[in-house]
Design an enzyme around this catalytic site. Sequence first.
Site, PDB file in Angstrom:
ATOM      1  CG  ASP A  30      63.787  13.906 198.285  1.00  0.00           C
ATOM      2  OD1 ASP A  30      64.636  14.452 197.550  1.00  0.00           O
ATOM      3  OD2 ASP A  30      62.555  13.982 198.065  1.00  0.00           O
ATOM      4  CE  LYS A  35      63.971  11.670 193.868  1.00  0.00           C
ATOM      5  NZ  LYS A  35      64.136  13.058 193.412  1.00  0.00           N
ATOM      6  N   GLY A 260      68.521  22.714 176.271  1.00  0.00           N
ATOM      7  CA  GLY A 260      67.377  22.285 177.082  1.00  0.00           C
ATOM      8  C   GLY A 260      67.881  22.005 178.477  1.00  0.00           C
ATOM      9  CB  CYS A 263      70.231  24.411 184.708  1.00  0.00           C
ATOM     10  SG  CYS A 263      70.381  23.348 186.158  1.00  0.00           S
ATOM     11  CE  LYS A 324      74.402  17.567 180.778  1.00  0.00           C
ATOM     12  NZ  LYS A 324      75.562  18.308 181.184  1.00  0.00           N
ATOM     13  NE  ARG A 331      64.838  18.031 185.857  1.00  0.00           N
ATOM     14  CZ  ARG A 331      65.372  18.247 187.059  1.00  0.00           C
ATOM     15  NH1 ARG A 331      64.748  19.025 187.918  1.00  0.00           N
ATOM     16  NH2 ARG A 331      66.509  17.681 187.406  1.00  0.00           N
TER      17      ARG A 331
HETATM   18  N1  LIG Z   1      70.458  19.392 187.892  1.00  0.00           N
HETATM   19  C1  LIG Z   1      71.557  20.111 187.683  1.00  0.00           C
HETATM   20  O1  LIG Z   1      72.376  19.822 186.817  1.00  0.00           O
HETATM   21  C2  LIG Z   1      71.810  21.359 188.526  1.00  0.00           C
HETATM   22  C3  LIG Z   1      73.069  21.959 188.482  1.00  0.00           C
HETATM   23  C4  LIG Z   1      73.306  23.085 189.259  1.00  0.00           C
HETATM   24  C5  LIG Z   1      72.298  23.602 190.049  1.00  0.00           C
HETATM   25  N2  LIG Z   1      71.069  23.008 190.063  1.00  0.00           N
HETATM   26  C6  LIG Z   1      70.037  23.568 190.944  1.00  0.00           C
HETATM   27  O2  LIG Z   1      69.928  22.746 192.107  1.00  0.00           O
HETATM   28  C7  LIG Z   1      68.575  22.697 192.573  1.00  0.00           C
HETATM   29  C8  LIG Z   1      68.109  21.248 192.636  1.00  0.00           C
HETATM   30  O3  LIG Z   1      68.100  20.711 191.318  1.00  0.00           O
HETATM   31  P1  LIG Z   1      67.932  19.148 191.023  1.00  0.00           P
HETATM   32  O4  LIG Z   1      68.114  18.973 189.564  1.00  0.00           O
HETATM   33  O5  LIG Z   1      68.765  18.387 191.985  1.00  0.00           O
HETATM   34  O6  LIG Z   1      66.380  18.972 191.410  1.00  0.00           O
HETATM   35  P2  LIG Z   1      65.576  17.607 191.631  1.00  0.00           P
HETATM   36  O7  LIG Z   1      64.169  17.915 191.263  1.00  0.00           O
HETATM   37  O8  LIG Z   1      66.288  16.475 190.977  1.00  0.00           O
HETATM   38  O9  LIG Z   1      65.673  17.354 193.207  1.00  0.00           O
HETATM   39  C9  LIG Z   1      65.036  18.126 194.183  1.00  0.00           C
HETATM   40  C10 LIG Z   1      64.616  17.203 195.320  1.00  0.00           C
HETATM   41  O10 LIG Z   1      64.210  17.989 196.446  1.00  0.00           O
HETATM   42  C11 LIG Z   1      63.171  17.301 197.117  1.00  0.00           C
HETATM   43  N3  LIG Z   1      62.475  18.242 198.016  1.00  0.00           N
HETATM   44  C12 LIG Z   1      61.707  19.306 197.695  1.00  0.00           C
HETATM   45  N4  LIG Z   1      61.282  19.939 198.807  1.00  0.00           N
HETATM   46  C13 LIG Z   1      61.791  19.270 199.862  1.00  0.00           C
HETATM   47  C14 LIG Z   1      61.713  19.433 201.283  1.00  0.00           C
HETATM   48  N5  LIG Z   1      61.036  20.435 201.844  1.00  0.00           N
HETATM   49  N6  LIG Z   1      62.373  18.544 202.060  1.00  0.00           N
HETATM   50  C15 LIG Z   1      63.063  17.531 201.507  1.00  0.00           C
HETATM   51  N7  LIG Z   1      63.185  17.332 200.171  1.00  0.00           N
HETATM   52  C16 LIG Z   1      62.553  18.183 199.361  1.00  0.00           C
HETATM   53  C17 LIG Z   1      62.342  16.736 195.985  1.00  0.00           C
HETATM   54  O11 LIG Z   1      61.519  15.670 196.399  1.00  0.00           O
HETATM   55  C18 LIG Z   1      63.429  16.304 194.990  1.00  0.00           C
HETATM   56  O12 LIG Z   1      63.801  14.946 195.177  1.00  0.00           O
HETATM   57  C19 LIG Z   1      67.779  23.574 191.607  1.00  0.00           C
HETATM   58  O13 LIG Z   1      67.695  24.874 192.125  1.00  0.00           O
HETATM   59  C20 LIG Z   1      68.639  23.584 190.356  1.00  0.00           C
HETATM   60  O14 LIG Z   1      68.439  24.737 189.575  1.00  0.00           O
HETATM   61  C21 LIG Z   1      70.814  21.891 189.338  1.00  0.00           C
END
Ligand SMILES: NC(=O)c1ccc[n+]([C@@H]2O[C@H](COP(=O)([O-])OP(=O)(O)OC[C@H]3O[C@@H](n4cnc5c(N)ncnc54)[C@H](O)[C@@H]3O)[C@@H](O)[C@H]2O)c1
Length: 434
Positions: A30, A35, A260, A263, A324, A331
Amino acid sequence: MRIAMIGSGYVGLVSGACFADFGHEICCVDKDPAKIEALNRGEIPIFEPGLSELVAKNVREGRLTFTTDLATAVKGAEAVFIAVGTPSRRGDGHADLSYVYQAAREIAAAIDGYTVIVTKSTVPVGTGDEVERIIHETRPDADFAVVSNPEFLREGAAITDFKRPDRIVIGTEDARALGVMNEIYRPLYLNQSPLLAMSRRTAELTKYAANAFLATKITFINEIADLCEHVGANVQDVARGIGLDNRIGSKFLHAGPGYGGSCFPKDTLALIKTAQDYEAPMRLVETVAAVNSQRKRAMGRKVIAACGGSVRGKTIAVLGLTFKPNTDDMREAPSIDVITALQDAGAKVRAYDPEGMGAAASMLTDVDYAKDAYDCARGADALVIVTEWDIFRALDLGRLKATLAAPVVVDLRNIYRPEEMRRRGFTYVSVGRS
Ligand SMILES: NC(=O)c1ccc[n+]([C@@H]2O[C@H](COP(=O)([O-])OP(=O)(O)OC[C@H]3O[C@@H](n4cnc5c(N)ncnc54)[C@H](O)[C@@H]3O)[C@@H](O)[C@H]2O)c1
């Protein structure tokens, strides 16, 4: 297999820990040093049931590491997953792909030997093509394939969802890359989770289609709930009456304050934008998104109506802030719209959430935070249940009534029985149950 996971948020951290638990060697990256420092101290930056134990076990057994150094993690990895955020782009609702493209550039500079680059982030159709182009441009000599592998896990049940998925979607037309993906997911395949291979663009679209369909299902039952209130019907009975039909299915038929989360809101918007760009507008999804966003604030008006038409100068207790239960994710949570609507109408808001108050504090202003549900209800003119955490399902109703200044309960998740609440002397309002 050696795998690098770029992005250690909800998806990256859960996926990384689960892959490690399958026996792979995972390095989670990350760019947020706080983090990574927390993870290296053994602290989990998010709330997700079971994650802390799973991470600790795999770190202890030497299969899971954390770093901010992307290049080191990627060097020698057979697969590199991109699990960075794809939020809505400010202003137009398209998915903001800047984090994905930045990650692709950094990965390109670091790969050595044949590497499969896997997009796990939710990305619009064609993003895989662009990731491939970026990598070619940055490293014309690189030997690689770009695969789409959308993630379907739900926050709050993420580990079970990851380890026992309904299906695994793999988007690639490259046989060698498919072989690597099969190997990564082999432990699940043995559990008989179907692995669906398809084209990369089809896989990208499948994720959006899934989320848009679920958002539509929720919005459909919410509108039926509104009609129920007008015609004297009960939405829970309607939901059961239609949900037992296998063609419909009973999941995602719980009427409430609107969807909400991190996603559905952004993914429906991004799908709408993609469809418009390709001149194949998705009017149904456009309507779903519009209906849902109006609904969240309308829930604030519902509370005001339950309070006799005005909340000016009144204290409203809000139970549940996260979008939820079993997550700390705020978010696009409906609580934000409900609370702002109440504050705009002159109410003072006191809130309690088992895990979300830290995140809420940076998103909401002028909210008092309580130490538990009863502390929240103390002297309040009404209580609103916004998120159905288990601990709100069996409140001591006698104590609650004695604690509130006025016995008004607005239950936006239908977790209590209207007859019982009325018998106990509450003015009780729920969703779609007259
Ligand atoms: N949260 C969910 O329930 C869920 C479910 C399915 C899919 N998704 C998808 O998965 C993706 C990630 O979602 P999330 O909720 O985990 O996001 P998040 O914001 O919790 O995590 C993303 C992480 O990526 C890091 N990051 C960004 N650019 C970076 C880089 N260049 N190098 C290293 N780290 C980097 C950020 O610092 C952050 O910690 C999104 O596209 C989301 O739509 C999320």
